[in-house]
Enzyme design. Structure first.
Site, PDB file in Angstrom:
ATOM      1  N   GLY A  16     122.883  23.873   7.002  1.00  0.00           N
ATOM      2  CA  GLY A  16     124.049  24.089   6.161  1.00  0.00           C
ATOM      3  C   GLY A  16     124.473  22.794   5.479  1.00  0.00           C
ATOM      4  O   GLY A  16     123.936  22.409   4.440  1.00  0.00           O
ATOM      5  N   GLY A  17     125.415  22.098   6.084  1.00  0.00           N
ATOM      6  CA  GLY A  17     126.018  20.916   5.459  1.00  0.00           C
ATOM      7  C   GLY A  17     125.015  19.894   4.964  1.00  0.00           C
ATOM      8  O   GLY A  17     125.146  19.363   3.843  1.00  0.00           O
ATOM      9  N   HIS A  41     123.987  35.970  10.063  1.00  0.00           N
ATOM     10  CA  HIS A  41     124.574  34.634  10.247  1.00  0.00           C
ATOM     11  C   HIS A  41     125.909  34.791  10.979  1.00  0.00           C
ATOM     12  O   HIS A  41     126.654  35.740  10.741  1.00  0.00           O
ATOM     13  CB  HIS A  41     124.770  33.945   8.890  1.00  0.00           C
ATOM     14  CG  HIS A  41     125.146  32.500   9.045  1.00  0.00           C
ATOM     15  ND1 HIS A  41     126.419  32.098   9.373  1.00  0.00           N
ATOM     16  CD2 HIS A  41     124.392  31.371   8.939  1.00  0.00           C
ATOM     17  CE1 HIS A  41     126.436  30.777   9.461  1.00  0.00           C
ATOM     18  NE2 HIS A  41     125.223  30.306   9.202  1.00  0.00           N
ATOM     19  N   GLU A  70     128.704  33.454  10.635  1.00  0.00           N
ATOM     20  CA  GLU A  70     129.895  33.550   9.768  1.00  0.00           C
ATOM     21  C   GLU A  70     130.036  34.969   9.221  1.00  0.00           C
ATOM     22  O   GLU A  70     131.142  35.472   9.069  1.00  0.00           O
ATOM     23  CB  GLU A  70     129.807  32.495   8.654  1.00  0.00           C
ATOM     24  CG  GLU A  70     130.056  31.100   9.212  1.00  0.00           C
ATOM     25  CD  GLU A  70     129.433  29.971   8.430  1.00  0.00           C
ATOM     26  OE1 GLU A  70     129.011  30.171   7.274  1.00  0.00           O
ATOM     27  OE2 GLU A  70     129.353  28.851   8.987  1.00  0.00           O
ATOM     28  N   GLY A 109     128.338  23.196  11.774  1.00  0.00           N
ATOM     29  CA  GLY A 109     129.353  22.508  10.979  1.00  0.00           C
ATOM     30  C   GLY A 109     130.267  21.594  11.771  1.00  0.00           C
ATOM     31  O   GLY A 109     131.302  21.166  11.271  1.00  0.00           O
ATOM     32  N   GLU A 119     121.052  29.588  16.265  1.00  0.00           N
ATOM     33  CA  GLU A 119     122.168  28.772  15.794  1.00  0.00           C
ATOM     34  C   GLU A 119     123.326  28.858  16.780  1.00  0.00           C
ATOM     35  O   GLU A 119     124.140  29.798  16.705  1.00  0.00           O
ATOM     36  CB  GLU A 119     122.639  29.258  14.430  1.00  0.00           C
ATOM     37  CG  GLU A 119     121.578  29.207  13.350  1.00  0.00           C
ATOM     38  CD  GLU A 119     122.207  29.049  11.970  1.00  0.00           C
ATOM     39  OE1 GLU A 119     121.865  28.102  11.275  1.00  0.00           O
ATOM     40  OE2 GLU A 119     123.065  29.881  11.622  1.00  0.00           O
ATOM     41  N   ASN A 148     120.946  26.701   3.671  1.00  0.00           N
ATOM     42  CA  ASN A 148     121.985  27.726   3.538  1.00  0.00           C
ATOM     43  C   ASN A 148     123.195  27.051   2.897  1.00  0.00           C
ATOM     44  O   ASN A 148     123.950  26.357   3.571  1.00  0.00           O
ATOM     45  CB  ASN A 148     122.344  28.285   4.917  1.00  0.00           C
ATOM     46  CG  ASN A 148     123.522  29.243   4.859  1.00  0.00           C
ATOM     47  OD1 ASN A 148     123.878  29.723   3.785  1.00  0.00           O
ATOM     48  ND2 ASN A 148     124.131  29.514   6.009  1.00  0.00           N
ATOM     49  N   TRP A 149     123.356  27.276   1.610  1.00  0.00           N
ATOM     50  CA  TRP A 149     124.455  26.593   0.901  1.00  0.00           C
ATOM     51  C   TRP A 149     125.810  27.234   1.147  1.00  0.00           C
ATOM     52  O   TRP A 149     126.822  26.694   0.740  1.00  0.00           O
ATOM     53  CB  TRP A 149     124.170  26.594  -0.604  1.00  0.00           C
ATOM     54  CG  TRP A 149     123.101  25.655  -1.035  1.00  0.00           C
ATOM     55  CD1 TRP A 149     122.360  24.808  -0.245  1.00  0.00           C
ATOM     56  CD2 TRP A 149     122.637  25.447  -2.380  1.00  0.00           C
ATOM     57  NE1 TRP A 149     121.468  24.098  -1.014  1.00  0.00           N
ATOM     58  CE2 TRP A 149     121.625  24.472  -2.320  1.00  0.00           C
ATOM     59  CE3 TRP A 149     122.973  26.003  -3.603  1.00  0.00           C
ATOM     60  CZ2 TRP A 149     120.950  24.038  -3.463  1.00  0.00           C
ATOM     61  CZ3 TRP A 149     122.304  25.568  -4.743  1.00  0.00           C
ATOM     62  CH2 TRP A 149     121.308  24.585  -4.672  1.00  0.00           C
ATOM     63  N   LYS A 150     125.819  28.404   1.753  1.00  0.00           N
ATOM     64  CA  LYS A 150     127.085  29.131   1.969  1.00  0.00           C
ATOM     65  C   LYS A 150     127.815  29.279   0.629  1.00  0.00           C
ATOM     66  O   LYS A 150     127.173  29.516  -0.381  1.00  0.00           O
ATOM     67  CB  LYS A 150     127.934  28.418   3.034  1.00  0.00           C
ATOM     68  CG  LYS A 150     127.104  28.034   4.267  1.00  0.00           C
ATOM     69  CD  LYS A 150     127.927  27.562   5.408  1.00  0.00           C
ATOM     70  CE  LYS A 150     127.029  27.080   6.527  1.00  0.00           C
ATOM     71  NZ  LYS A 150     127.685  26.944   7.802  1.00  0.00           N
ATOM     72  N   SER A 196     124.303  21.625  12.760  1.00  0.00           N
ATOM     73  CA  SER A 196     124.449  20.175  12.552  1.00  0.00           C
ATOM     74  C   SER A 196     123.103  19.445  12.566  1.00  0.00           C
ATOM     75  O   SER A 196     123.009  18.309  13.040  1.00  0.00           O
ATOM     76  CB  SER A 196     125.417  19.572  13.577  1.00  0.00           C
ATOM     77  OG  SER A 196     126.689  20.172  13.452  1.00  0.00           O
TER      78      SER A 196
HETATM   79  C1  PEP Z   1     124.463  27.156   9.236  1.00  0.00           C
HETATM   80  O1  PEP Z   1     125.571  27.568   8.923  1.00  0.00           O
HETATM   81  O2  PEP Z   1     123.481  27.906   9.154  1.00  0.00           O
HETATM   82  C2  PEP Z   1     124.355  25.783   9.704  1.00  0.00           C
HETATM   83  C3  PEP Z   1     123.384  25.495  10.521  1.00  0.00           C
HETATM   84  O3  PEP Z   1     125.325  24.919   9.275  1.00  0.00           O
HETATM   85  P1  PEP Z   1     125.363  23.332   9.580  1.00  0.00           P
HETATM   86  O4  PEP Z   1     123.983  22.780   9.320  1.00  0.00           O
HETATM   87  O5  PEP Z   1     126.375  22.795   8.613  1.00  0.00           O
HETATM   88  O6  PEP Z   1     125.765  23.162  11.000  1.00  0.00           O
END
Ligand code: PEP
Length: 244
Positions: free
Chosen positions: A227-228, A94, A96, A172, A166, A9-11, A206
């Site tokens: 994500g990150g 999600h 966010e 994040g 999640e 998920n590149w956001k 994370s």
């Molecule tokens: C996400 O936003 O779906 C996510 C899991 O982010 P991160 O891996 O950066 O915690």
């Protein structure tokens, strides 16, 4: 046997040019065949990503979509628009989107129905805040979100869905949820709606190349929504290999 999935998920990261460079680098690396890899770039990078993703045997995802197929919904993107680019997966609900963009359990449910009708695989995200966890409300929250997401959908239709647990406090932050705890929550999710026994459930929060192994070795965890740690192609390739 459930499929193992690593979904990026590149956001709101990466222009079309950065997307091409990333995918060329990722596809130059050896990737295991036992992991389905999903790349969910921003909408504006779907066209750039589509041919490279297809050529390297990856799958294309989107980060959200509208439930209507067309209409007066300024700024929105529909399922047919995604399908035109070869999108197969769409992340829905999600945290966010729920926190900043007005996504609700009801809108997630409408979107899941549209995604299934249109032949897209919804990746439905659920999870609790730190306060909800502290109050012991994790199970109640994820069960409510999961039941609401699939309300009115026959159990037999759920073979086409993916879930992501999640914990919001882990997204994040670098503070990943203990794999045993995540596995327990996922068992709750799996059993709260009929038809989810064979549904892949991903952990998100994370996750990285170092900790992915501890998650996928758990019975209810089938991969990650990342994500990150998906933003760097070398790091994501290492994560995919370690997920295999
Ligand atoms: C996400 O936003 O779906 C996510 C899991 O982010 P991160 O891996 O950066 O915690």
């Amino acid at each position: 046997m459930r499929r193992r999935i690593a979904a990026a998920n590149w956001k709101m990261h990466k222009t079309a040019e950065q997307t091409r460079a990333y995918l060329e680098r990722l596809s130059a690396q050896p990737l295991p065949s036992g992991v389905d890899v999903v790349i969910a770039p921003p909408f504006t990078s779907l066209a750039a990503a589509a041919p490279l993703v297809r050529a390297s045997g990856l799958a294309l995802g989107a980060q959200t979509m509208h439930w209507e197929l067309q209409g007066a919904f300024t700024g929105e993107i529909s399922a047919p628009m995604l399908l035109e680019f070869g999108v197969r997966y769409v992340i829905l609900g999600h945290s966010e989107r729920r926190a900043y963009c007005g996504e609700t359990d009801a809108s997630v449910n409408r979107k899941v129905k549209t995604a299934l009708d249109q032949g897209l695989v919804p990746i439905v995200a659920v999870g609790e805040t730190l306060d909800e966890r502290a109050r012991g409300e994790t199970a109640a929250k994820v069960m409510r979100q999961t039941r609401a997401a699939f309300e009115g959908i026959a159990a037999t239709a759920l073979t086409g869905v993916v879930l992501a647990y999640e914990p919001i406090w882990a997204i994040g932050t670098g503070q990943n949820c203990d794999p045993a705890e995540a596995d327990g929550v996922m068992a709750t999710i799996r059993s709260c709606v009929a038809g989810l026994a064979d549904t892949p459930i991903l952990y998100g929060g994370s996750m990285n190349a170092e900790n992915v192994g501890a998650y996928v070795s758990r019975p209810n965890i089938d991969g990650g929504l990342v994500g990150g740690a998906s933003l760097d192609p070398d790091g994501f390739a290492a994560l995919i290999r370690n997920a295999a």
